[in-house]
Motif scaffolding. Structure first.
Motif, PDB file in Angstrom:
ATOM      1  N   GLY A 103      -5.094 -24.940 -22.799  1.00  0.00           N
ATOM      2  CA  GLY A 103      -6.084 -23.960 -23.234  1.00  0.00           C
ATOM      3  C   GLY A 103      -7.142 -24.616 -24.100  1.00  0.00           C
ATOM      4  O   GLY A 103      -7.212 -25.845 -24.217  1.00  0.00           O
ATOM      5  N   SER A 104      -7.965 -23.781 -24.712  1.00  0.00           N
ATOM      6  CA  SER A 104      -8.998 -24.241 -25.639  1.00  0.00           C
ATOM      7  C   SER A 104      -8.755 -23.607 -26.997  1.00  0.00           C
ATOM      8  O   SER A 104      -8.517 -22.399 -27.094  1.00  0.00           O
ATOM      9  CB  SER A 104     -10.385 -23.846 -25.132  1.00  0.00           C
ATOM     10  N   SER A 119      -4.800 -15.187 -24.798  1.00  0.00           N
ATOM     11  CA  SER A 119      -6.112 -15.749 -25.108  1.00  0.00           C
ATOM     12  C   SER A 119      -6.478 -16.896 -24.182  1.00  0.00           C
ATOM     13  O   SER A 119      -7.647 -17.270 -24.085  1.00  0.00           O
ATOM     14  CB  SER A 119      -6.151 -16.222 -26.571  1.00  0.00           C
ATOM     15  N   SER A 120      -5.485 -17.486 -23.490  1.00  0.00           N
ATOM     16  CA  SER A 120      -5.713 -18.577 -22.540  1.00  0.00           C
ATOM     17  C   SER A 120      -4.930 -18.323 -21.265  1.00  0.00           C
ATOM     18  O   SER A 120      -3.924 -17.606 -21.279  1.00  0.00           O
ATOM     19  CB  SER A 120      -5.297 -19.927 -23.134  1.00  0.00           C
ATOM     20  N   ASN A 121      -5.358 -18.936 -20.162  1.00  0.00           N
ATOM     21  CA  ASN A 121      -4.713 -18.648 -18.881  1.00  0.00           C
ATOM     22  C   ASN A 121      -4.176 -19.878 -18.160  1.00  0.00           C
ATOM     23  O   ASN A 121      -3.764 -19.797 -17.013  1.00  0.00           O
ATOM     24  CB  ASN A 121      -5.715 -17.949 -17.934  1.00  0.00           C
ATOM     25  N   GLY A 122      -4.159 -21.029 -18.807  1.00  0.00           N
ATOM     26  CA  GLY A 122      -3.789 -22.258 -18.102  1.00  0.00           C
ATOM     27  C   GLY A 122      -2.309 -22.512 -17.976  1.00  0.00           C
ATOM     28  O   GLY A 122      -1.899 -23.517 -17.392  1.00  0.00           O
ATOM     29  N   LYS A 124     -12.230 -24.610 -17.185  1.00  0.00           N
ATOM     30  CA  LYS A 124     -12.645 -23.792 -18.319  1.00  0.00           C
ATOM     31  C   LYS A 124     -11.549 -22.779 -18.656  1.00  0.00           C
ATOM     32  O   LYS A 124     -10.881 -22.254 -17.762  1.00  0.00           O
ATOM     33  CB  LYS A 124     -13.938 -23.035 -17.988  1.00  0.00           C
ATOM     34  N   ASP A 125     -11.391 -22.516 -19.931  1.00  0.00           N
ATOM     35  CA  ASP A 125     -10.359 -21.572 -20.362  1.00  0.00           C
ATOM     36  C   ASP A 125     -10.840 -20.137 -20.174  1.00  0.00           C
ATOM     37  O   ASP A 125     -12.035 -19.841 -20.282  1.00  0.00           O
ATOM     38  CB  ASP A 125     -10.018 -21.813 -21.830  1.00  0.00           C
ATOM     39  N   MET A 126      -9.899 -19.250 -19.888  1.00  0.00           N
ATOM     40  CA  MET A 126     -10.187 -17.829 -19.739  1.00  0.00           C
ATOM     41  C   MET A 126      -9.066 -17.016 -20.372  1.00  0.00           C
ATOM     42  O   MET A 126      -7.895 -17.396 -20.289  1.00  0.00           O
ATOM     43  CB  MET A 126     -10.313 -17.451 -18.255  1.00  0.00           C
ATOM     44  N   ALA A 127      -9.420 -15.900 -20.991  1.00  0.00           N
ATOM     45  CA  ALA A 127      -8.398 -14.945 -21.408  1.00  0.00           C
ATOM     46  C   ALA A 127      -7.851 -14.257 -20.163  1.00  0.00           C
ATOM     47  O   ALA A 127      -8.513 -14.202 -19.121  1.00  0.00           O
ATOM     48  CB  ALA A 127      -8.987 -13.917 -22.356  1.00  0.00           C
ATOM     49  N   GLU A 128      -6.626 -13.748 -20.270  1.00  0.00           N
ATOM     50  CA  GLU A 128      -5.974 -13.185 -19.088  1.00  0.00           C
ATOM     51  C   GLU A 128      -5.155 -11.962 -19.465  1.00  0.00           C
ATOM     52  O   GLU A 128      -4.482 -11.943 -20.495  1.00  0.00           O
ATOM     53  CB  GLU A 128      -5.075 -14.246 -18.449  1.00  0.00           C
ATOM     54  N   VAL A 129      -5.216 -10.943 -18.601  1.00  0.00           N
ATOM     55  CA  VAL A 129      -4.420  -9.725 -18.782  1.00  0.00           C
ATOM     56  C   VAL A 129      -3.730  -9.417 -17.469  1.00  0.00           C
ATOM     57  O   VAL A 129      -4.356  -9.479 -16.404  1.00  0.00           O
ATOM     58  CB  VAL A 129      -5.302  -8.529 -19.206  1.00  0.00           C
ATOM     59  N   GLN A 130      -2.447  -9.093 -17.535  1.00  0.00           N
ATOM     60  CA  GLN A 130      -1.718  -8.741 -16.316  1.00  0.00           C
ATOM     61  C   GLN A 130      -0.782  -7.570 -16.561  1.00  0.00           C
ATOM     62  O   GLN A 130      -0.276  -7.376 -17.668  1.00  0.00           O
ATOM     63  CB  GLN A 130      -0.914  -9.929 -15.787  1.00  0.00           C
TER      64      GLN A 130
END
Length: 319
Positions: A304-305, A296-299, A192-198
């Motif tokens: 992503g989606s 917006s995606s983390n793959g 499943k796609d997830m947004a990501e912040v680092q």
């Protein structure tokens, strides 16, 4: 009764004093252009062979409209995943980051999208790109789809030691992922796609041959797997200093950037080279660079989606 009231009152006063002291000692600073209210428009004429459309792209900076030219951010510290590409002699724009009106100003909307280039009998490319805003620079024009990290100057010079990254956000989690690299067939990905912040703090150095090395001093990371349609204001991601591999929140994706996952920068000779993270720096190690990235995606590249969205605003550092 009086004997019991005095200690209770004293406790309350001490608590209030402590809270006031904490409020006075905490410092929150907005990163330049982090309020997402200032945008420059780019106007890009795509090649006639793919339709000759005029595309509009946007950068988080000030300035007059930029027409048919590569962008280099000399005023703002922010780069975006929206790019001008020239592949096999064909000019194409990829647009994944947009300004959106919010509370009398703007926020940034990050979208995962597929860009298509079709020339009958010659070329047929479908590339998935996540919407990304980051501290650094996108090197333009992009001339191929190989090793996308090598097109990004990752991070900016920085010497602070923040305790947290603060920002406003809302998010749409896109669901099932696909992989679309450009020339190979589109594939389903079992995740499943997830947004990501680092947020990463590094101590970097360069050797005589222009190689760049780094120790990871501080790390903050969060993935968002659930849709949140209401604005979450003042959200914070704590920055953890030193080796975090034994901490309960640690995930392998937070590890040192090496191999295919390595980030890039421009060395003192002007050449794009990988940043080789050699070790975890202890909490007292000097910080030389800061990297913040919203996606917006983390793959990773091309995964992503296309339903994924991330909105961000008011990006600040907490001390």
């Amino acid at each position: 009764m009086k004997k019991n009231l005095l200690p209770s009152a004293l406790t309350i006063l001490l608590t209030l004093f402590s809270a006031r002291t904490t409020a006075q000692t905490e410092r929150v600073e907005e990163i330049p252009f982090g309020n997402m209210d200032t945008w420059m428009v780019r106007k890009i004429k795509e090649s006639a062979v793919i339709g000759g459309n005029t595309r509009y792209s946007y950068e988080i900076t000030r300035g007059d409209t930029l027409v048919d030219a590569p962008y280099k951010n000399t005023i703002s510290p922010w780069g975006t995943s929206s790019v001008l590409a020239k592949v096999s002699g064909i000019t194409k724009a990829s647009v994944t980051v947009f300004p959106e009106a919010r509370d009398g100003g703007y926020c940034a909307r990050l979208e995962t999208r597929i860009e298509t280039v079709q020339v009958l009998g010659l070329i047929n490319i479908n590339v998935l790109a996540s919407g990304t805003v980051f501290l650094g620079e996108m090197v333009e024009p992009v001339t191929d789809t190989k090793n996308p990290q090598s097109k990004l100057v990752t991070g900016i010079p920085f010497t602070g030691r923040p305790t947290a990254l603060q920002f406003d956000y809302k998010v749409i989690a896109g669901g099932d992922c696909i992989r679309s690299t450009g020339f190979s067939r589109q594939q389903s990905v079992d995740r499943k796609d997830m947004a990501e912040v680092q947020i990463l703090l590094q101590h970097r150095w360069e050797d005589a041959n222009g190689n760049i090395y780094a120790k990871r001093v501080g790390t903050g990371w969060q993935r968002f797997g659930a849709t949140q349609t209401q604005w979450q204001n003042g959200h914070r991601i704590p920055v953890h200093y030193g080796d975090i591999t034994s901490r309960t929140f640690y995930g392998p994706y937070m590890g040192l950037k090496q191999g295919e996952a390595v980030y890039y920068t421009r060395n003192s000779k002007g050449k794009m080279v990988p940043i080789q993270e050699t070790a975890w720096g202890d909490g007292s190690k000097e910080v030389t660079h800061l990297f913040i990235q919203f996606s917006s995606s983390n793959g990773g590249a091309y995964i992503g989606s296309t339903d994924s969205r991330l909105w961000i605003d008011n990006v600040k550092l907490v001390y």
